[in-house]
Scaffold this motif. Structure first.
Motif, PDB file in Angstrom:
ATOM      1  N   SER A   1       0.845  -1.199   0.000  1.00 49.26           N
ATOM      2  CA  SER A   1       0.000   0.000   0.000  1.00 49.26           C
ATOM      3  C   SER A   1       0.875   1.242   0.000  1.00 49.26           C
ATOM      4  CB  SER A   1      -0.898   0.032   1.249  1.00 49.26           C
ATOM      5  OG  SER A   1      -1.656  -1.137   1.379  1.00 49.26           O
ATOM      6  N   ARG A   2       0.432   2.284  -0.638  1.00 47.62           N
ATOM      7  CA  ARG A   2       1.140   3.566  -0.547  1.00 47.62           C
ATOM      8  C   ARG A   2       0.649   4.365   0.657  1.00 47.62           C
ATOM      9  NH1 ARG A   2       3.841   5.752  -4.726  1.00 47.62           N
ATOM     10  NH2 ARG A   2       4.642   7.021  -3.022  1.00 47.62           N
ATOM     11  N   TYR A   3      -0.642   4.273   0.915  1.00 46.02           N
ATOM     12  CA  TYR A   3      -1.239   4.975   2.049  1.00 46.02           C
ATOM     13  C   TYR A   3      -2.156   4.006   2.797  1.00 46.02           C
ATOM     14  CZ  TYR A   3       0.260   9.054  -0.599  1.00 46.02           C
ATOM     15  OH  TYR A   3       1.010   9.967  -1.299  1.00 46.02           O
ATOM     16  N   LEU A   4      -2.122   4.126   4.118  1.00 48.44           N
ATOM     17  CA  LEU A   4      -2.927   3.232   4.952  1.00 48.44           C
ATOM     18  C   LEU A   4      -3.375   4.001   6.173  1.00 48.44           C
ATOM     19  CD1 LEU A   4      -3.575   0.238   4.511  1.00 48.44           C
ATOM     20  CD2 LEU A   4      -1.580  -0.338   5.897  1.00 48.44           C
TER      21      LEU A   4
ATOM     22  N   PHE B   1      -0.743  -5.255   8.713  1.00 42.18           N
ATOM     23  CA  PHE B   1       0.236  -6.008   7.924  1.00 42.18           C
ATOM     24  C   PHE B   1       0.741  -5.121   6.792  1.00 42.18           C
ATOM     25  CE2 PHE B   1      -0.306 -10.293   9.583  1.00 42.18           C
ATOM     26  CZ  PHE B   1      -1.541 -10.224  10.179  1.00 42.18           C
ATOM     27  N   LEU B   2       2.050  -4.976   6.716  1.00 45.56           N
ATOM     28  CA  LEU B   2       2.667  -4.285   5.582  1.00 45.56           C
ATOM     29  C   LEU B   2       3.506  -5.316   4.840  1.00 45.56           C
ATOM     30  CD1 LEU B   2       3.896  -0.965   7.279  1.00 45.56           C
ATOM     31  CD2 LEU B   2       1.690  -1.449   6.215  1.00 45.56           C
TER      32      LEU B   2
ATOM     33  N   MET C   1       6.237   6.890   7.964  1.00 50.31           N
ATOM     34  CA  MET C   1       6.511   6.351   6.635  1.00 50.31           C
ATOM     35  C   MET C   1       7.327   5.077   6.836  1.00 50.31           C
ATOM     36  SD  MET C   1       6.537   6.489   3.283  1.00 50.31           S
ATOM     37  CE  MET C   1       6.726   7.963   2.275  1.00 50.31           C
ATOM     38  N   TYR C   2       6.868   3.988   6.250  1.00 51.49           N
ATOM     39  CA  TYR C   2       7.565   2.710   6.364  1.00 51.49           C
ATOM     40  C   TYR C   2       8.185   2.359   5.014  1.00 51.49           C
ATOM     41  CZ  TYR C   2       5.540   2.193  10.933  1.00 51.49           C
ATOM     42  OH  TYR C   2       5.217   2.399  12.254  1.00 51.49           O
ATOM     43  N   LEU C   3       9.474   2.077   5.044  1.00 49.05           N
ATOM     44  CA  LEU C   3      10.220   1.779   3.837  1.00 49.05           C
ATOM     45  C   LEU C   3      10.795   0.371   3.915  1.00 49.05           C
ATOM     46  CD1 LEU C   3      12.185   5.133   3.539  1.00 49.05           C
ATOM     47  CD2 LEU C   3      10.303   4.406   2.092  1.00 49.05           C
TER      48      LEU C   3
ATOM     49  N   GLY D   1       7.476   2.939  -0.387  1.00 40.97           N
ATOM     50  CA  GLY D   1       7.079   3.404   0.944  1.00 40.97           C
ATOM     51  C   GLY D   1       5.586   3.277   1.187  1.00 40.97           C
ATOM     52  N   THR D   2       5.243   3.104   2.451  1.00 40.30           N
ATOM     53  CA  THR D   2       3.848   3.104   2.887  1.00 40.30           C
ATOM     54  C   THR D   2       3.706   4.158   3.975  1.00 40.30           C
ATOM     55  OG1 THR D   2       3.484   0.752   2.455  1.00 40.30           O
ATOM     56  CG2 THR D   2       2.015   1.813   4.049  1.00 40.30           C
ATOM     57  N   ARG D   3       2.831   5.118   3.713  1.00 48.44           N
ATOM     58  CA  ARG D   3       2.570   6.117   4.749  1.00 48.44           C
ATOM     59  C   ARG D   3       1.399   5.626   5.584  1.00 48.44           C
ATOM     60  NH1 ARG D   3       4.529  10.650   6.149  1.00 48.44           N
ATOM     61  NH2 ARG D   3       5.734  10.936   4.243  1.00 48.44           N
ATOM     62  N   LEU D   4       1.697   5.257   6.808  1.00 49.65           N
ATOM     63  CA  LEU D   4       0.696   4.711   7.720  1.00 49.65           C
ATOM     64  C   LEU D   4       0.264   5.777   8.710  1.00 49.65           C
ATOM     65  CD1 LEU D   4      -0.872   2.318   9.029  1.00 49.65           C
ATOM     66  CD2 LEU D   4       1.171   1.920  10.420  1.00 49.65           C
ATOM     67  N   THR D   5      -1.034   5.940   8.834  1.00 56.57           N
ATOM     68  CA  THR D   5      -1.607   6.823   9.842  1.00 56.57           C
ATOM     69  C   THR D   5      -2.458   5.983  10.786  1.00 56.57           C
ATOM     70  OG1 THR D   5      -1.700   8.671   8.279  1.00 56.57           O
ATOM     71  CG2 THR D   5      -3.038   8.852  10.270  1.00 56.57           C
TER      72      THR D   5
END
Lengths: 113, 109
Positions: A8-11, A20-21, A88-90, A107-111
């Motif tokens: 995912s790019r955004y979550l 889960f990423l 941000m998770y890389l 990257g996944t930007r998790l909020t």
């Protein structure tokens, strides 16, 4: 071209949810890594893996776990998401030799709310 | 413990000017990597320096490595706006990388 993809790019998740990423690489790299990046703190290593079913803690493993069941896939799990895990998770991967040049996913930007 | 320091942390420069970003590290290593990150994006590999005296160039960027001084430089020649980004150096520690804090480069007309 080396390709590292992230699920995912955004979550956006709620506090307490299990998150889960997923990360997949197509270069047959032995090593895979999970980082988080926060303003002013740079990149911090959460976990890494040298091989299937192997994992090593990085600098900030608390609150996270990982899974590597197949060589190309490395998953980061937030067992019970908290607001301080908003980041941000890389994901990255590399060969074991001769260099350790890492190739990064988008990257996944998790909020976490 | 291996530490990697970059300076400056922030660099605002005019188009056409030259400047150098410095990367110092605290323990012996023969390999150093430079990455670029655009705002909101991931890291992209720029240079891999594998030995003392290594020099690599790509366009307006040139990177060098002095392992004896534990220093790498990223030199920017005649900066253009497209070079605006954050630049990271990273040093090998076993088979992990230790990243510097990054240098945010802003090029203005």
């Amino acid at each position: 071209d080396v390709k590292v993809t992230q699920s995912s790019r955004y979550l956006v998740k709620r506090t307490g949810e299990k998150v889960f990423l997923e990360c997949v690489q197509d270069m047959d790299h032995e090593n895979m890594f999970w980082y988080r990046q926060d303003p002013g703190l740079g990149l911090r290593l959460i976990y890494f893996s040298y091989d299937v079913k192997m994992k090593e803690k990085g600098d900030i493993p608390e609150g996270y776990s990982v899974s590597r069941e197949k060589k190309e896939r490395f998953s980061l799990i937030l067992e019970s998401a908290s607001t301080n895990q908003t980041s941000m998770y890389l994901c990255a991967s590399s060969y074991a030799s001769p260099t350790y040049e890492q190739y990064f996913g988008p990257g996944t930007r998790l909020t976490v709310t | 413990e291996l530490k990697v320091e970059q300076n400056p942390l922030f660099l605002s420069m005019q188009e056409g000017k030259n400047y150098t970003i410095y990367c110092n590290y605290s323990t012996t290593s023969d390999r150093l990597y430079w990455y670029r990150q655009d705002p909101g994006k991931s890291l992209e590999s720029l240079f891999v320096l594998l030995s003392n005296g290594a020099v690599k160039q790509e366009g307006r960027l040139m990177a060098s490595l002095d392992t004896k001084a534990r220093l790498s430089t990223l030199h920017i020649t005649a900066a253009v706006h497209d070079l605006s980004a954050t630049y990271f150096c990273a040093v090998d520690r076993t088979d992990k990388l230790i990243f510097g804090t990054g240098t945010r480069l802003q090029v203005f007309p």
